[in-house]
Design a protein around this motif. Structure first.
Motif, PDB file in Angstrom:
ATOM      1  N   LYS A 119      -3.438  37.384 -28.993  1.00  0.00           N
ATOM      2  CA  LYS A 119      -4.709  38.102 -28.881  1.00  0.00           C
ATOM      3  C   LYS A 119      -5.177  38.635 -30.231  1.00  0.00           C
ATOM      4  CE  LYS A 119      -4.452  37.465 -24.484  1.00  0.00           C
ATOM      5  NZ  LYS A 119      -4.924  36.242 -23.974  1.00  0.00           N
ATOM      6  N   ASP A 120      -6.501  38.750 -30.364  1.00  0.00           N
ATOM      7  CA  ASP A 120      -7.079  39.315 -31.589  1.00  0.00           C
ATOM      8  C   ASP A 120      -7.209  40.835 -31.440  1.00  0.00           C
ATOM      9  OD1 ASP A 120      -9.376  39.865 -30.068  1.00  0.00           O
ATOM     10  OD2 ASP A 120     -10.527  38.223 -30.932  1.00  0.00           O
ATOM     11  N   ALA A 121      -7.730  41.467 -32.465  1.00  0.00           N
ATOM     12  CA  ALA A 121      -7.819  42.929 -32.495  1.00  0.00           C
ATOM     13  C   ALA A 121      -8.634  43.490 -31.331  1.00  0.00           C
ATOM     14  CB  ALA A 121      -8.408  43.392 -33.827  1.00  0.00           C
ATOM     15  N   GLY A 122      -9.740  42.855 -31.008  1.00  0.00           N
ATOM     16  CA  GLY A 122     -10.577  43.326 -29.908  1.00  0.00           C
ATOM     17  C   GLY A 122      -9.860  43.242 -28.570  1.00  0.00           C
ATOM     18  N   ASP A 123      -9.151  42.133 -28.355  1.00  0.00           N
ATOM     19  CA  ASP A 123      -8.401  41.962 -27.105  1.00  0.00           C
ATOM     20  C   ASP A 123      -7.277  43.004 -27.000  1.00  0.00           C
ATOM     21  OD1 ASP A 123      -9.927  39.742 -26.331  1.00  0.00           O
ATOM     22  OD2 ASP A 123      -8.568  38.334 -27.352  1.00  0.00           O
ATOM     23  N   VAL A 124      -6.586  43.234 -28.103  1.00  0.00           N
ATOM     24  CA  VAL A 124      -5.488  44.208 -28.096  1.00  0.00           C
ATOM     25  C   VAL A 124      -6.031  45.616 -27.854  1.00  0.00           C
ATOM     26  CG1 VAL A 124      -3.670  45.272 -29.510  1.00  0.00           C
ATOM     27  CG2 VAL A 124      -3.956  42.780 -29.505  1.00  0.00           C
ATOM     28  N   ALA A 125      -7.141  45.949 -28.482  1.00  0.00           N
ATOM     29  CA  ALA A 125      -7.752  47.268 -28.259  1.00  0.00           C
ATOM     30  C   ALA A 125      -8.164  47.423 -26.787  1.00  0.00           C
ATOM     31  CB  ALA A 125      -8.956  47.457 -29.174  1.00  0.00           C
ATOM     32  N   ASN A 126      -8.758  46.379 -26.211  1.00  0.00           N
ATOM     33  CA  ASN A 126      -9.114  46.410 -24.784  1.00  0.00           C
ATOM     34  C   ASN A 126      -7.890  46.636 -23.917  1.00  0.00           C
ATOM     35  OD1 ASN A 126     -11.873  46.009 -25.045  1.00  0.00           O
ATOM     36  ND2 ASN A 126     -11.703  43.778 -24.920  1.00  0.00           N
ATOM     37  N   ARG A 127      -6.799  45.941 -24.239  1.00  0.00           N
ATOM     38  CA  ARG A 127      -5.566  46.034 -23.470  1.00  0.00           C
ATOM     39  C   ARG A 127      -4.992  47.449 -23.567  1.00  0.00           C
ATOM     40  NH1 ARG A 127      -4.626  44.563 -19.235  1.00  0.00           N
ATOM     41  NH2 ARG A 127      -5.993  42.862 -19.544  1.00  0.00           N
ATOM     42  N   ILE A 128      -5.000  48.027 -24.768  1.00  0.00           N
ATOM     43  CA  ILE A 128      -4.477  49.385 -24.968  1.00  0.00           C
ATOM     44  C   ILE A 128      -5.253  50.374 -24.114  1.00  0.00           C
ATOM     45  CG2 ILE A 128      -4.284  51.283 -26.645  1.00  0.00           C
ATOM     46  CD1 ILE A 128      -3.679  49.099 -28.782  1.00  0.00           C
ATOM     47  N   ILE A 129      -6.572  50.300 -24.180  1.00  0.00           N
ATOM     48  CA  ILE A 129      -7.405  51.276 -23.468  1.00  0.00           C
ATOM     49  C   ILE A 129      -7.326  51.061 -21.959  1.00  0.00           C
ATOM     50  CG2 ILE A 129      -9.804  51.998 -23.092  1.00  0.00           C
ATOM     51  CD1 ILE A 129     -10.118  51.711 -26.189  1.00  0.00           C
ATOM     52  N   SER A 130      -7.280  49.819 -21.514  1.00  0.00           N
ATOM     53  CA  SER A 130      -7.198  49.595 -20.064  1.00  0.00           C
ATOM     54  C   SER A 130      -5.821  49.945 -19.512  1.00  0.00           C
ATOM     55  CB  SER A 130      -7.573  48.157 -19.710  1.00  0.00           C
ATOM     56  OG  SER A 130      -6.625  47.255 -20.222  1.00  0.00           O
ATOM     57  N   ASN A 131      -4.781  49.800 -20.319  1.00  0.00           N
ATOM     58  CA  ASN A 131      -3.426  50.106 -19.861  1.00  0.00           C
ATOM     59  C   ASN A 131      -3.157  51.616 -19.855  1.00  0.00           C
ATOM     60  OD1 ASN A 131      -0.742  48.745 -19.179  1.00  0.00           O
ATOM     61  ND2 ASN A 131      -0.116  50.176 -20.762  1.00  0.00           N
TER      62      ASN A 131
END
Length: 191
Positions: free
Chosen positions: A47-59
């Protein structure tokens, strides 16, 4: 248009060197945060930075997720990126030296506020990780403290170790508390 915390997190992650970004994802995958489950590697690996940031916030939710990201940045040695992100978000100002208010009347901050810290510290695991990492806690002490169920039980167990510490170790403990539980520490300092 004002940048959101997500935008600032993405900017920070995009500016990490590729190898450090990979290390960030690996550390994030192994991180245990209170009642949250770690993010599965399959949701981070390619995953790229945007995907990882999305994952962090959703988790974790936005507020906990940002603190998790700061913690991971700090733990992988990206202290400047951690400080820049924290400053951009207005979370805390990291100082290299403990603040002058850490001792009053000959009593260290962590001793003076023992009861309040036991009752109110909510992020103890990253503090324990730092204390183990810098050698303040032994692996056995770390494991004993981590075996306790609640934050309050962990803090009580940790204070069994604190009694034997000198000023240097207590200063480190204070600094890690400030980084992970800044609003609480500042509130106690003002009382």
């Amino acid at each position: 248009m004002a940048q959101t915390p997500w935008d600032k997190l993405v900017f920070t992650l995009e500016n990490l060197p590729q190898e450090r970004f990979k290390r960030f994802k690996e550390k994030l995958n192994k991180l245990e945060v209170d009642s949250y489950k770690p993010i599965p590697w399959s949701q981070l690996q390619d995953k790229d930075a945007g995907d990882v940031a999305n994952r962090i916030i959703s988790n974790y939710t936005e507020s906990v997720g940002i603190n998790v990201a700061l913690r991971v940045l700090h733990s992988i040695g990206e202290k400047e990126a951690c400080q820049d992100l924290a400053k951009a978000l207005g979370i805390f100002q990291h100082t290299e030296q403990p603040m002058e208010t850490d001792q009053r009347d000959g009593q260290h901050f962590v001793d003076r506020h023992r009861a309040a810290l036991i009752a109110r510290v909510s992020l103890i695991d990253p503090v324990l990780d730092e204390l183990l990492g810098d050698g303040t806690l032994t692996q056995e002490q770390y494991d004993t403290v981590r075996s306790k169920g609640t934050c309050q039980e962990r803090m009580r167990q940790l204070y069994d170790c604190v009694r034997a510490w000198g000023k240097i170790e207590k200063d480190k403990f204070y600094q890690y508390l400030l980084e992970e539980n800044g609003p609480l520490v500042r509130d106690l300092e003002n009382n």
